[in-house]
Design a protein around this motif. Sequence first.
Motif, PDB file in Angstrom:
ATOM      1  N   ILE A   1       1.041  -1.189   0.011  1.00 24.97           N
ATOM      2  CA  ILE A   1       0.122  -0.166   0.139  1.00 24.97           C
ATOM      3  C   ILE A   1       0.696   1.346   0.532  1.00 24.97           C
ATOM      4  CG2 ILE A   1      -1.816   1.054   1.605  1.00 24.97           C
ATOM      5  CD1 ILE A   1      -2.975  -1.701   2.117  1.00 24.97           C
ATOM      6  N   LYS A   2       1.559   1.421   0.880  1.00 24.44           N
ATOM      7  CA  LYS A   2       2.976   2.634   0.967  1.00 24.44           C
ATOM      8  C   LYS A   2       3.331   2.968  -0.382  1.00 24.44           C
ATOM      9  CE  LYS A   2       6.106   4.658   4.164  1.00 24.44           C
ATOM     10  NZ  LYS A   2       6.672   3.911   5.051  1.00 24.44           N
ATOM     11  N   LEU A   3       3.798   1.897  -1.331  1.00 23.76           N
ATOM     12  CA  LEU A   3       4.713   2.016  -2.213  1.00 23.76           C
ATOM     13  C   LEU A   3       3.744   2.101  -3.229  1.00 23.76           C
ATOM     14  CD1 LEU A   3       7.156  -1.632  -2.276  1.00 23.76           C
ATOM     15  CD2 LEU A   3       7.931   0.834  -2.477  1.00 23.76           C
ATOM     16  N   ASN A   4       2.052   2.093  -3.309  1.00 27.38           N
ATOM     17  CA  ASN A   4       1.597   2.320  -4.491  1.00 27.38           C
ATOM     18  C   ASN A   4       1.105   3.650  -4.179  1.00 27.38           C
ATOM     19  OD1 ASN A   4       1.175  -0.699  -5.456  1.00 27.38           O
ATOM     20  ND2 ASN A   4      -0.525  -1.383  -4.350  1.00 27.38           N
ATOM     21  N   LYS A   5       0.813   3.868  -3.328  1.00 25.98           N
ATOM     22  CA  LYS A   5       0.487   5.544  -2.451  1.00 25.98           C
ATOM     23  C   LYS A   5       1.595   5.877  -3.474  1.00 25.98           C
ATOM     24  CE  LYS A   5      -0.149   8.357   1.089  1.00 25.98           C
ATOM     25  NZ  LYS A   5      -0.039   8.768   2.897  1.00 25.98           N
ATOM     26  N   LEU A   6       2.946   5.744  -3.163  1.00 26.48           N
ATOM     27  CA  LEU A   6       4.112   6.663  -3.540  1.00 26.48           C
ATOM     28  C   LEU A   6       4.317   6.239  -4.825  1.00 26.48           C
ATOM     29  CD1 LEU A   6       7.500   4.885  -1.809  1.00 26.48           C
ATOM     30  CD2 LEU A   6       6.606   7.600  -1.303  1.00 26.48           C
ATOM     31  N   GLU A   7       3.920   5.585  -5.544  1.00 26.87           N
ATOM     32  CA  GLU A   7       3.660   5.197  -7.081  1.00 26.87           C
ATOM     33  C   GLU A   7       3.512   6.650  -7.382  1.00 26.87           C
ATOM     34  OE1 GLU A   7       3.442   1.662  -8.780  1.00 26.87           O
ATOM     35  OE2 GLU A   7       5.110   0.556  -7.440  1.00 26.87           O
TER      36      GLU A   7
ATOM     37  N   ASP B   1       1.293  12.294 -10.102  1.00 26.98           N
ATOM     38  CA  ASP B   1       1.020  13.347 -10.394  1.00 26.98           C
ATOM     39  C   ASP B   1       1.978  13.975  -9.930  1.00 26.98           C
ATOM     40  OD1 ASP B   1      -1.172  11.719  -9.363  1.00 26.98           O
ATOM     41  OD2 ASP B   1      -1.269  12.398  -7.121  1.00 26.98           O
ATOM     42  N   VAL B   2       3.013  14.182  -9.493  1.00 29.66           N
ATOM     43  CA  VAL B   2       4.153  14.833  -9.745  1.00 29.66           C
ATOM     44  C   VAL B   2       4.665  15.428 -10.954  1.00 29.66           C
ATOM     45  CG1 VAL B   2       6.016  16.004  -9.051  1.00 29.66           C
ATOM     46  CG2 VAL B   2       5.489  15.103  -7.156  1.00 29.66           C
ATOM     47  N   ILE B   3       4.651  13.841 -11.387  1.00 28.48           N
ATOM     48  CA  ILE B   3       5.941  14.350 -13.503  1.00 28.48           C
ATOM     49  C   ILE B   3       4.393  14.953 -13.909  1.00 28.48           C
ATOM     50  CG2 ILE B   3       6.116  12.320 -14.918  1.00 28.48           C
ATOM     51  CD1 ILE B   3       7.525  10.736 -13.176  1.00 28.48           C
ATOM     52  N   ILE B   4       2.873  14.321 -13.895  1.00 30.71           N
ATOM     53  CA  ILE B   4       1.764  15.245 -14.440  1.00 30.71           C
ATOM     54  C   ILE B   4       1.531  16.344 -14.466  1.00 30.71           C
ATOM     55  CG2 ILE B   4      -0.685  14.921 -14.828  1.00 30.71           C
ATOM     56  CD1 ILE B   4      -1.026  11.865 -14.575  1.00 30.71           C
ATOM     57  N   THR B   5       1.618  16.627 -13.130  1.00 36.20           N
ATOM     58  CA  THR B   5       1.748  18.582 -13.048  1.00 36.20           C
ATOM     59  C   THR B   5       2.953  18.428 -13.439  1.00 36.20           C
ATOM     60  OG1 THR B   5       1.270  18.034 -10.827  1.00 36.20           O
ATOM     61  CG2 THR B   5       1.690  19.688 -11.550  1.00 36.20           C
ATOM     62  N   MET B   6       4.479  18.663 -13.582  1.00 35.19           N
ATOM     63  CA  MET B   6       5.081  18.952 -14.284  1.00 35.19           C
ATOM     64  C   MET B   6       5.144  19.152 -15.890  1.00 35.19           C
ATOM     65  SD  MET B   6       8.357  16.650 -11.961  1.00 35.19           S
ATOM     66  CE  MET B   6       9.345  17.650 -13.553  1.00 35.19           C
ATOM     67  N   LEU B   7       4.619  17.745 -16.336  1.00 39.99           N
ATOM     68  CA  LEU B   7       4.157  17.514 -17.933  1.00 39.99           C
ATOM     69  C   LEU B   7       3.318  18.993 -18.577  1.00 39.99           C
ATOM     70  CD1 LEU B   7       4.393  14.015 -18.347  1.00 39.99           C
ATOM     71  CD2 LEU B   7       5.928  15.425 -19.816  1.00 39.99           C
ATOM     72  N   GLU B   8       2.527  18.955 -17.294  1.00 37.50           N
ATOM     73  CA  GLU B   8       1.280  20.340 -17.854  1.00 37.50           C
ATOM     74  C   GLU B   8       2.389  21.627 -17.505  1.00 37.50           C
ATOM     75  OE1 GLU B   8      -1.980  19.566 -15.068  1.00 37.50           O
ATOM     76  OE2 GLU B   8      -2.532  17.384 -15.755  1.00 37.50           O
ATOM     77  N   GLU B   9       3.279  21.938 -16.733  1.00 37.58           N
ATOM     78  CA  GLU B   9       3.512  23.057 -16.821  1.00 37.58           C
ATOM     79  C   GLU B   9       4.284  23.041 -18.370  1.00 37.58           C
ATOM     80  OE1 GLU B   9       6.009  23.622 -12.788  1.00 37.58           O
ATOM     81  OE2 GLU B   9       3.457  23.717 -11.657  1.00 37.58           O
ATOM     82  N   MET B  10       4.822  22.006 -18.278  1.00 37.59           N
ATOM     83  CA  MET B  10       5.947  22.543 -19.544  1.00 37.59           C
ATOM     84  C   MET B  10       5.188  22.365 -21.093  1.00 37.59           C
ATOM     85  SD  MET B  10       8.436  18.778 -18.937  1.00 37.59           S
ATOM     86  CE  MET B  10       9.469  18.796 -20.509  1.00 37.59           C
ATOM     87  N   LYS B  11       4.165  21.493 -21.053  1.00 35.76           N
ATOM     88  CA  LYS B  11       3.144  22.061 -21.451  1.00 35.76           C
ATOM     89  C   LYS B  11       2.053  23.409 -22.140  1.00 35.76           C
ATOM     90  CE  LYS B  11      -1.052  19.787 -24.285  1.00 35.76           C
ATOM     91  NZ  LYS B  11      -1.749  19.496 -23.909  1.00 35.76           N
TER      92      LYS B  11
END
Length: 142
Positions: A116-122, A127-137
């Motif tokens: 559960i902890k690993l899934n939460k970290l993933e 979420d961080v990667i998606i946010t970064m990609l949206e900002e880059m876009k």
Amino acid sequence: MSMLNHKNWHEKHIETLGFGSRLADSVAKGMGSWKFIIIQTILVVLWMVLNLIGFMYHWDVYPFILLNLLFSTQAAYAAPIIMMSQNRQNDRDRVQAQADYQTNIDAKLEIEALTIKLNKLEVEKLDVIITMLEEMKKNSIQ
């Protein structure tokens, strides 16, 4: 707790045994060995040979009734003593199986918690990667 003072389950169990229990375990261990079989076979053969070739004194003539009586007496005492030891071994095995089962349950719960902890970290990383990609876009559109 230091490793020198740490006793395993088996050592703790042995300390709880009374004199009779330890004696029964020793007798069962001894009678269930090749050493016992070999020594007993040598004694029986010696008994028979001495009684067959004894020139003056035969304390147990053929068919060796006294020897049969000794074997019957040995069996009469050995069987219940060995059964006591086996019953105690069954009890030990049952307790050990329960302890192993509890260890497995505890390990399973820990593994589930880690999963559960690993899934939460993933999810957080995604979420961080998606946010970064949206900002880059957004930055690339401007």
